[in-house]
Write a protein that holds these residues in place. Structure first.
Motif, PDB file in Angstrom:
ATOM      1  N   ALA A 120      -3.432 -70.677 -43.260  1.00 18.27           N
ATOM      2  CA  ALA A 120      -2.092 -70.790 -42.682  1.00 18.27           C
ATOM      3  C   ALA A 120      -1.595 -69.433 -42.194  1.00 18.27           C
ATOM      4  O   ALA A 120      -0.966 -69.320 -41.135  1.00 18.27           O
ATOM      5  CB  ALA A 120      -1.125 -71.368 -43.710  1.00 18.27           C
ATOM      6  N   LEU A 121      -1.888 -68.386 -42.950  1.00 20.25           N
ATOM      7  CA  LEU A 121      -1.478 -67.037 -42.560  1.00 20.25           C
ATOM      8  C   LEU A 121      -2.216 -66.576 -41.304  1.00 20.25           C
ATOM      9  O   LEU A 121      -1.630 -65.933 -40.424  1.00 20.25           O
ATOM     10  CB  LEU A 121      -1.729 -66.065 -43.707  1.00 20.25           C
ATOM     11  CG  LEU A 121      -0.860 -66.261 -44.958  1.00 20.25           C
ATOM     12  CD1 LEU A 121      -1.400 -65.436 -46.118  1.00 20.25           C
ATOM     13  CD2 LEU A 121       0.598 -65.896 -44.670  1.00 20.25           C
ATOM     14  N   LEU A 122      -3.499 -66.903 -41.213  1.00 23.47           N
ATOM     15  CA  LEU A 122      -4.265 -66.535 -40.021  1.00 23.47           C
ATOM     16  C   LEU A 122      -3.736 -67.262 -38.789  1.00 23.47           C
ATOM     17  O   LEU A 122      -3.596 -66.669 -37.713  1.00 23.47           O
ATOM     18  CB  LEU A 122      -5.745 -66.853 -40.226  1.00 23.47           C
ATOM     19  CG  LEU A 122      -6.546 -65.862 -41.072  1.00 23.47           C
ATOM     20  CD1 LEU A 122      -7.961 -66.383 -41.297  1.00 23.47           C
ATOM     21  CD2 LEU A 122      -6.590 -64.490 -40.410  1.00 23.47           C
ATOM     22  N   GLU A 123      -3.441 -68.548 -38.934  1.00 20.96           N
ATOM     23  CA  GLU A 123      -2.921 -69.311 -37.796  1.00 20.96           C
ATOM     24  C   GLU A 123      -1.568 -68.765 -37.354  1.00 20.96           C
ATOM     25  O   GLU A 123      -1.283 -68.667 -36.155  1.00 20.96           O
ATOM     26  CB  GLU A 123      -2.809 -70.795 -38.155  1.00 20.96           C
ATOM     27  CG  GLU A 123      -4.146 -71.497 -38.353  1.00 20.96           C
ATOM     28  CD  GLU A 123      -5.009 -71.486 -37.102  1.00 20.96           C
ATOM     29  OE1 GLU A 123      -4.447 -71.485 -35.988  1.00 20.96           O
ATOM     30  OE2 GLU A 123      -6.250 -71.472 -37.230  1.00 20.96           O
ATOM     31  N   ALA A 124      -0.728 -68.396 -38.322  1.00 18.35           N
ATOM     32  CA  ALA A 124       0.568 -67.808 -37.982  1.00 18.35           C
ATOM     33  C   ALA A 124       0.386 -66.455 -37.300  1.00 18.35           C
ATOM     34  O   ALA A 124       1.143 -66.092 -36.391  1.00 18.35           O
ATOM     35  CB  ALA A 124       1.418 -67.659 -39.243  1.00 18.35           C
ATOM     36  N   SER A 125      -0.625 -65.702 -37.723  1.00 22.33           N
ATOM     37  CA  SER A 125      -0.917 -64.411 -37.099  1.00 22.33           C
ATOM     38  C   SER A 125      -1.336 -64.595 -35.648  1.00 22.33           C
ATOM     39  O   SER A 125      -0.910 -63.844 -34.757  1.00 22.33           O
ATOM     40  CB  SER A 125      -2.032 -63.694 -37.871  1.00 22.33           C
ATOM     41  OG  SER A 125      -1.652 -63.430 -39.197  1.00 22.33           O
ATOM     42  N   LEU A 126      -2.174 -65.593 -35.399  1.00 25.59           N
ATOM     43  CA  LEU A 126      -2.621 -65.871 -34.035  1.00 25.59           C
ATOM     44  C   LEU A 126      -1.445 -66.260 -33.150  1.00 25.59           C
ATOM     45  O   LEU A 126      -1.346 -65.831 -31.996  1.00 25.59           O
ATOM     46  CB  LEU A 126      -3.669 -66.990 -34.053  1.00 25.59           C
ATOM     47  CG  LEU A 126      -5.003 -66.635 -34.705  1.00 25.59           C
ATOM     48  CD1 LEU A 126      -5.850 -67.881 -34.908  1.00 25.59           C
ATOM     49  CD2 LEU A 126      -5.754 -65.621 -33.859  1.00 25.59           C
ATOM     50  N   GLU A 127      -0.557 -67.058 -33.690  1.00 26.46           N
ATOM     51  CA  GLU A 127       0.636 -67.462 -32.950  1.00 26.46           C
ATOM     52  C   GLU A 127       1.510 -66.252 -32.633  1.00 26.46           C
ATOM     53  O   GLU A 127       2.023 -66.102 -31.520  1.00 26.46           O
ATOM     54  CB  GLU A 127       1.424 -68.480 -33.771  1.00 26.46           C
ATOM     55  CG  GLU A 127       2.695 -68.986 -33.099  1.00 26.46           C
ATOM     56  CD  GLU A 127       3.447 -69.949 -33.992  1.00 26.46           C
ATOM     57  OE1 GLU A 127       4.160 -69.475 -34.906  1.00 26.46           O
ATOM     58  OE2 GLU A 127       3.318 -71.166 -33.790  1.00 26.46           O
ATOM     59  N   LEU A 128       1.656 -65.369 -33.606  1.00 25.25           N
ATOM     60  CA  LEU A 128       2.494 -64.187 -33.437  1.00 25.25           C
ATOM     61  C   LEU A 128       1.951 -63.252 -32.364  1.00 25.25           C
ATOM     62  O   LEU A 128       2.697 -62.787 -31.493  1.00 25.25           O
ATOM     63  CB  LEU A 128       2.616 -63.445 -34.769  1.00 25.25           C
ATOM     64  CG  LEU A 128       3.376 -62.110 -34.761  1.00 25.25           C
ATOM     65  CD1 LEU A 128       4.803 -62.307 -34.273  1.00 25.25           C
ATOM     66  CD2 LEU A 128       3.369 -61.491 -36.152  1.00 25.25           C
ATOM     67  N   ILE A 129       0.642 -62.971 -32.387  1.00 26.19           N
ATOM     68  CA  ILE A 129       0.105 -62.040 -31.391  1.00 26.19           C
ATOM     69  C   ILE A 129       0.089 -62.658 -30.001  1.00 26.19           C
ATOM     70  O   ILE A 129       0.187 -61.939 -29.001  1.00 26.19           O
ATOM     71  CB  ILE A 129      -1.299 -61.524 -31.784  1.00 26.19           C
ATOM     72  CG1 ILE A 129      -2.323 -62.652 -31.819  1.00 26.19           C
ATOM     73  CG2 ILE A 129      -1.243 -60.785 -33.117  1.00 26.19           C
ATOM     74  CD1 ILE A 129      -3.750 -62.164 -32.057  1.00 26.19           C
TER      75      ILE A 129
END
Length: 222
Positions: free
Chosen positions: A18-27
């Motif tokens: 979930a944290l990785l997916e949120a990171s991808l969304e953020l960048i």
């Protein structure tokens, strides 16, 4: 800038994913500079301490994103070669996929190819290379480095030199998209497939001309 509230509050499951997916969304939305462990945790909707159980700091998060980016890039290259039994054609198709993926994922591509986050001496990957690409995806960089350091002759016909030529072409084209050079000329991500096919040796037919003017000087990719 308006801060986004969590769109999918985390309750149970794979927090690291979930944290990785949120990171991808953020960048994708704000670029790599906006990435912090705390902001990613806020987007997921967990306590401020929870993300640090998986990523000790921003550098650790970037390393995980680099691994994820290379996994996705590798999968795109493998998918592009399915059904191809000719190593040369498979290598060309993987180059087209490389350029297209980079153009479509500029922020993640920057992370995935940054030596600060990637060990180019490694010979293991998360993606299994098909038979037609064996040796090009798995051990290329260490083998090339050993050849160059040995001082041996580097004939243009050497397989590693030929692979380097193809990789240099793909990475150079990818950089033109990611850096914003093409965007400043009105060449968009939608053009990536056609350009990639052309520079890798394919005759690409004409398409309807676009009517919109190129963007103003200073335009860049995210």
């Amino acid at each position: 800038m308006t801060r986004k509230t969590p769109t999918r509050p985390y309750h149970h499951g794979d927090l690291k994913r979930a944290l990785l997916e949120a990171s991808l969304e953020l960048i994708r939305e704000e670029g790599v500079d906006a990435l912090t462990v705390a902001e990613v945790g806020r987007r997921v909707g967990v306590s401020s301490a929870a993300p640090y159980k998986h990523f000790a700091d921003r550098q650790a998060l970037l390393g995980a994103l680099a691994k994820e980016g290379n996994r996705r890039l590798g999968e795109a290259m493998v998918a592009a070669t399915q059904g191809s039994t000719d190593p040369h054609e498979a290598f060309r198709l993987s180059g087209v996929a490389y350029i297209r993926w980079a153009a479509e994922n500029p922020a993640l591509y920057r992370i995935a190819t940054d030596p600060a986050h990637v060990d180019y001496t490694a010979t293991s990957h998360d993606v299994d290379a098909p038979e037609a690409l064996k040796g090009s995806m798995e051990t290329f960089w260490p083998e090339l480095a050993a050849l160059v350091r040995s001082g041996a002759a580097l004939p243009a016909s050497h397989p590693l030199v030929q692979q380097l030529q193809g990789r240099a072409l793909a990475q150079g084209m990818a950089s033109l998209f990611v850096s914003g050079v093409f965007a400043s000329l009105g060449i968009t991500t939608a053009d990536a497939e056609r350009i990639a096919r052309a520079v890798t040796g394919e005759d690409v037919p004409a398409t309807p001309r676009r009517s919109h003017p190129p963007p103003r000087r200073g335009s860049s990719a995210t």
